[in-house]
Write an enzyme that holds these catalytic residues in place. Sequence first.
Site, PDB file in Angstrom:
ATOM      1  N   LEU A 189       0.866  -1.170   0.000  1.00  0.00           N
ATOM      2  CA  LEU A 189       0.000   0.000   0.000  1.00  0.00           C
ATOM      3  C   LEU A 189       0.906   1.223   0.000  1.00  0.00           C
ATOM      4  O   LEU A 189       2.005   1.179   0.563  1.00  0.00           O
ATOM      5  CB  LEU A 189      -0.881   0.045   1.252  1.00  0.00           C
ATOM      6  CG  LEU A 189      -1.955  -1.019   1.418  1.00  0.00           C
ATOM      7  CD1 LEU A 189      -2.645  -0.867   2.773  1.00  0.00           C
ATOM      8  CD2 LEU A 189      -2.972  -0.938   0.293  1.00  0.00           C
ATOM      9  N   ASP A 190       0.432   2.314  -0.601  1.00  0.00           N
ATOM     10  CA  ASP A 190       1.183   3.569  -0.512  1.00  0.00           C
ATOM     11  C   ASP A 190       1.314   3.953   0.962  1.00  0.00           C
ATOM     12  O   ASP A 190       0.421   3.681   1.766  1.00  0.00           O
ATOM     13  CB  ASP A 190       0.457   4.708  -1.230  1.00  0.00           C
ATOM     14  CG  ASP A 190       0.481   4.584  -2.735  1.00  0.00           C
ATOM     15  OD1 ASP A 190       1.178   3.697  -3.270  1.00  0.00           O
ATOM     16  OD2 ASP A 190      -0.205   5.392  -3.386  1.00  0.00           O
ATOM     17  N   ARG A 191       2.400   4.617   1.287  1.00  0.00           N
ATOM     18  CA  ARG A 191       2.566   5.140   2.628  1.00  0.00           C
ATOM     19  C   ARG A 191       1.370   6.043   2.928  1.00  0.00           C
ATOM     20  O   ARG A 191       0.903   6.769   2.063  1.00  0.00           O
ATOM     21  CB  ARG A 191       3.858   5.956   2.719  1.00  0.00           C
ATOM     22  CG  ARG A 191       4.100   6.545   4.096  1.00  0.00           C
ATOM     23  CD  ARG A 191       5.373   7.340   4.141  1.00  0.00           C
ATOM     24  NE  ARG A 191       6.474   6.427   3.883  1.00  0.00           N
ATOM     25  CZ  ARG A 191       7.630   6.802   3.356  1.00  0.00           C
ATOM     26  NH1 ARG A 191       7.837   8.041   3.004  1.00  0.00           N
ATOM     27  NH2 ARG A 191       8.584   5.909   3.151  1.00  0.00           N
ATOM     28  N   THR A 218      -1.622   5.171   3.352  1.00  0.00           N
ATOM     29  CA  THR A 218      -2.888   4.538   2.983  1.00  0.00           C
ATOM     30  C   THR A 218      -3.208   3.520   4.066  1.00  0.00           C
ATOM     31  O   THR A 218      -2.367   2.710   4.440  1.00  0.00           O
ATOM     32  CB  THR A 218      -2.778   3.831   1.617  1.00  0.00           C
ATOM     33  OG1 THR A 218      -2.448   4.797   0.622  1.00  0.00           O
ATOM     34  CG2 THR A 218      -4.080   3.148   1.240  1.00  0.00           C
ATOM     35  N   ARG A 263      -3.860   7.849  -6.688  1.00  0.00           N
ATOM     36  CA  ARG A 263      -3.534   9.248  -6.421  1.00  0.00           C
ATOM     37  C   ARG A 263      -3.253  10.012  -7.708  1.00  0.00           C
ATOM     38  O   ARG A 263      -3.736  11.133  -7.892  1.00  0.00           O
ATOM     39  CB  ARG A 263      -2.344   9.310  -5.468  1.00  0.00           C
ATOM     40  CG  ARG A 263      -2.665   8.693  -4.110  1.00  0.00           C
ATOM     41  CD  ARG A 263      -1.429   8.397  -3.293  1.00  0.00           C
ATOM     42  NE  ARG A 263      -0.705   9.606  -2.969  1.00  0.00           N
ATOM     43  CZ  ARG A 263       0.531   9.604  -2.484  1.00  0.00           C
ATOM     44  NH1 ARG A 263       1.181   8.465  -2.282  1.00  0.00           N
ATOM     45  NH2 ARG A 263       1.128  10.744  -2.204  1.00  0.00           N
TER      46      ARG A 263
END
Length: 187
Positions: free
Chosen positions: A12-14, A16, A114
């Site tokens: 996961l993106d930081r 998130t 994003r």
Amino acid sequence: PELGDIELVHRLDRDTSGCLLISKRREMLLRLQQQFKENRIHKHYLALVKGKWRNGKQIVDAPLRKNNLQSGERMVRVSPQGKAAATVFQAQKIFCNASLMAVQLLTGRTHQIRVHAAHIAYPIAGDSKYGDPAFNNIMKARGLRRLFLHAKSLEYFHPGNQKKMLISAPLSEELVQVLSELNRSSD
């Protein structure tokens, strides 16, 4: 520590929040990663975006390319030279200056949601990299202290018995409070 070697099946993106699949056994890890490659794992997200969504259900099909800046920071941009990327957006609730979106990934690229959201002029609240600073300040005044992107659920087939699995994670209290604040200001 008692689990020994556990490995991430995906990332996961930081900043998130939400569902993250891990594996305790290498054999299961490889099978789950294969399901990701074959698009058999379905990831569903919630995102709060800037503006009133007016597009119904929209598929953003725009290739993404990673760029490394001189500072070493990684940025992703929509580019014809990028890798194929597709994201489905659909409004769940529309507020006076923001929309809560259900988001489904059809591919899995770095920062995909994003970048696609910003590309169609609906940046995600709290996104310091691809977002709108003025909108982020408005959302900060409403109590948002982080990126409003949440991995709500994952659907996959258990590698051992092929049973269809659904895991989900509720929104954090902080994000629920932001939505409550937006509800109050929309009334």
